[in-house]
Design a protein around this motif. Structure first.
Motif, mmCIF file in Angstrom:
data_model
loop_
_atom_site.group_PDB
_atom_site.id
_atom_site.type_symbol
_atom_site.label_atom_id
_atom_site.label_comp_id
_atom_site.label_asym_id
_atom_site.label_seq_id
_atom_site.Cartn_x
_atom_site.Cartn_y
_atom_site.Cartn_z
ATOM 1 N N ILE A 261 22.904 -22.403 67.985
ATOM 2 C CA ILE A 261 23.770 -23.549 67.712
ATOM 3 C C ILE A 261 25.248 -23.150 67.635
ATOM 4 C CG2 ILE A 261 22.001 -24.895 66.553
ATOM 5 C CD1 ILE A 261 23.199 -23.986 63.884
ATOM 6 N N GLY A 262 25.597 -21.986 68.186
ATOM 7 C CA GLY A 262 26.985 -21.547 68.149
ATOM 8 C C GLY A 262 27.313 -20.868 66.827
ATOM 9 N N LEU A 263 28.593 -20.555 66.647
ATOM 10 C CA LEU A 263 29.030 -19.848 65.444
ATOM 11 C C LEU A 263 29.593 -20.776 64.370
ATOM 12 C CD1 LEU A 263 30.849 -16.755 67.026
ATOM 13 C CD2 LEU A 263 28.501 -16.912 66.188
ATOM 14 N N LEU B 127 34.916 -12.189 63.360
ATOM 15 C CA LEU B 127 34.099 -10.974 63.392
ATOM 16 C C LEU B 127 32.841 -11.193 64.232
ATOM 17 C CD1 LEU B 127 34.297 -9.593 59.732
ATOM 18 C CD2 LEU B 127 35.190 -8.506 61.802
ATOM 19 N N LEU B 128 32.165 -12.302 64.009
ATOM 20 C CA LEU B 128 30.973 -12.617 64.787
ATOM 21 C C LEU B 128 31.307 -12.768 66.258
ATOM 22 C CD1 LEU B 128 29.259 -15.207 62.399
ATOM 23 C CD2 LEU B 128 28.592 -12.828 62.773
ATOM 24 N N GLY C 233 38.577 -24.489 66.269
ATOM 25 C CA GLY C 233 37.341 -24.518 65.486
ATOM 26 C C GLY C 233 37.330 -23.499 64.372
ATOM 27 N N SER C 234 37.845 -22.298 64.651
ATOM 28 C CA SER C 234 37.829 -21.237 63.647
ATOM 29 C C SER C 234 38.771 -21.524 62.491
ATOM 30 C CB SER C 234 38.199 -19.903 64.303
ATOM 31 O OG SER C 234 39.569 -19.864 64.659
#
Length: 393
Positions: free
Chosen positions: A370-372, A360-361, A317-318
């Motif tokens: 709702i997630g990152l 970082l988050l 996802g990232s």
């Protein structure tokens, strides 16, 4: 390029891709949230991820380009190679995970039936069937494939009835799972398909219709699998897929659904790995490379236990969420259509900013409802519009 993909074929291909043991397994992780919150997280995450899936597929459908060719528009011809390499690596991982999971569950069921597990044999059988499926065509659904998909859905429907037959809503189980993380893990499954959905929608006769059919087909079937995993833990008290199947009275039928679901999903991974490899170097031909990826994934499945992949999902996802944020801004709002640069350093810089921001988050354990993924994407989407227009002037 000949446009041969109908709306029906598109929907069936991706509905089949959504049915798989890996999605059921991830669904079992949601049990600490309970039924209502767990199901809400599953649906919300899939709706968010499904929207991105749709836009990614529509870019390919409108341009007639493969996924990694569309990436060239935002990141440059050579800049797209990085994402191609990342995609090939994640697809090798997925191929190994799918074959390992299918072989492990089939082995546990065969141990119950015939007192022999034969994990290695099941892995080899699945690898061979994936290769055979590759030769039947990547973007067409003939009579044999339709019958296979119908059989898979009927068996899965029977399993669903068995799992939810108690009719009582149980409490949450022990364990740790935040709602934010659950949404993230639900969204990341459709996100993992972003760098390959255009490999199939590029053949669409009707770009909008075929992409919408693919999105609806995949999103609904994946929600179904997640909910099935969640329900199995809460209603049956089972988190092991083989035990879920046995508890539902499905041993031989369970082996059938494992074989069918593994093949219909894994062939998409293998084929798209071949397409992405071709973007890295033209010497990598799509089908031969897909076969090689399947062989490699089978070997890895036999040699390595690939049972824990939560971090693998979050890493996917990232990497690919910021990528598609830049693409959506470029294609749909800035009307960017041509590959003009060898390296689009602006696009690559924006992607890197999104990747770093996500981690970082995550590192500081900042959690949003709702997630990152979606907040990071919104930031990069807006940043892309501002930076592109500023530099353009």
């Amino acid at each position: 390029m000949t446009k041969t993909l109908s709306n029906l074929n598109s929907g069936l291909i991706w509905a089949g891709a959504g049915v798989g043991a890996s999605a059921v397994i991830v669904g079992t992780w949601f049990a600490p949230l309970g039924w209502q919150d767990g199901l809400l997280a599953i649906v919300l995450g899939h709706l968010l991820g499904g929207c991105l899936f749709f836009f990614a597929g529509l870019i390919g459908a409108k341009t007639g380009k493969s996924a990694m060719q569309t990436v060239q528009i935002s990141f440059g011809q050579k800049g797209s190679v990085f994402f191609s390499v990342a995609n090939v690596l994640q697809l090798i991982g997925w191929t190994a995970i799918m074959i390992y999971t299918g072989a492990e569950i089939s082995g546990a069921l065969s141990l119950h039936l015939w007192q022999t597990e034969a994990f290695d044999i099941w892995a080899l059988v699945l690898g061979i069937l994936v290769i055979a499926w590759l030769f039947t065509g990547s973007n067409q659904v003939g009579l044999f494939k339709i019958l296979t998909l119908v059989a898979m859905f009927l068996i899965t429907l029977w399993l669903t009835v068995k799992v939810f037959s108690t009719g009582q809503t149980p409490p949450a189980t022990n364990g740790e799972m935040s709602f934010s993380t659950a949404v993230e893990l639900a969204a990341v499954m459709p996100l993992s398909w972003l760098p390959l959905v255009s490999d199939y929608t590029r053949y669409a006769k009707k770009p909008l219709g075929a992409t919408l059919a693919a999105t609806v087909g995949y999103t609904l079937s994946s929600i179904w699998m997640y909910a099935l995993g969640l329900g199995a833990v809460l209603f049956l008290g089972q988190a092991d897929v083989s035990k879920i199947l046995l508890a539902a009275g499905m041993s031989l039928a369970g082996i059938m659904v494992m074989i069918l679901s593994t093949v219909t999903t894994t062939f998409l991974d293998a084929y798209s790995a071949g397409v992405s490899a071709n973007n890295i170097h033209k010497g990598f031909k799509e089908t031969p490379t897909a076969i090689a990826i399947t062989v490699l994934g089978t070997v890895l499945a036999i040699a390595l236990p690939v049972t824990q992949y939560e971090n693998f999902l979050l890493l996917i996802g990232s990497v690919f969420a910021p990528m598609i944020a830049v693409q959506i801004a470029d294609f749909f709002l800035l009307q960017k259509r041509e590959v003009g640069l060898t390296f689009d350093w602006v696009g690559l810089g924006l992607w890197l900013a999104g990747f770093v921001l996500y981690h970082l988050l995550s590192h500081f354990q900042i959690e949003l409802f709702i997630g990152l993924t979606m907040p990071v994407m919104v930031v990069i989407f807006v940043a892309t519009l501002i930076v592109r227009k500023t530099l353009g002037r």
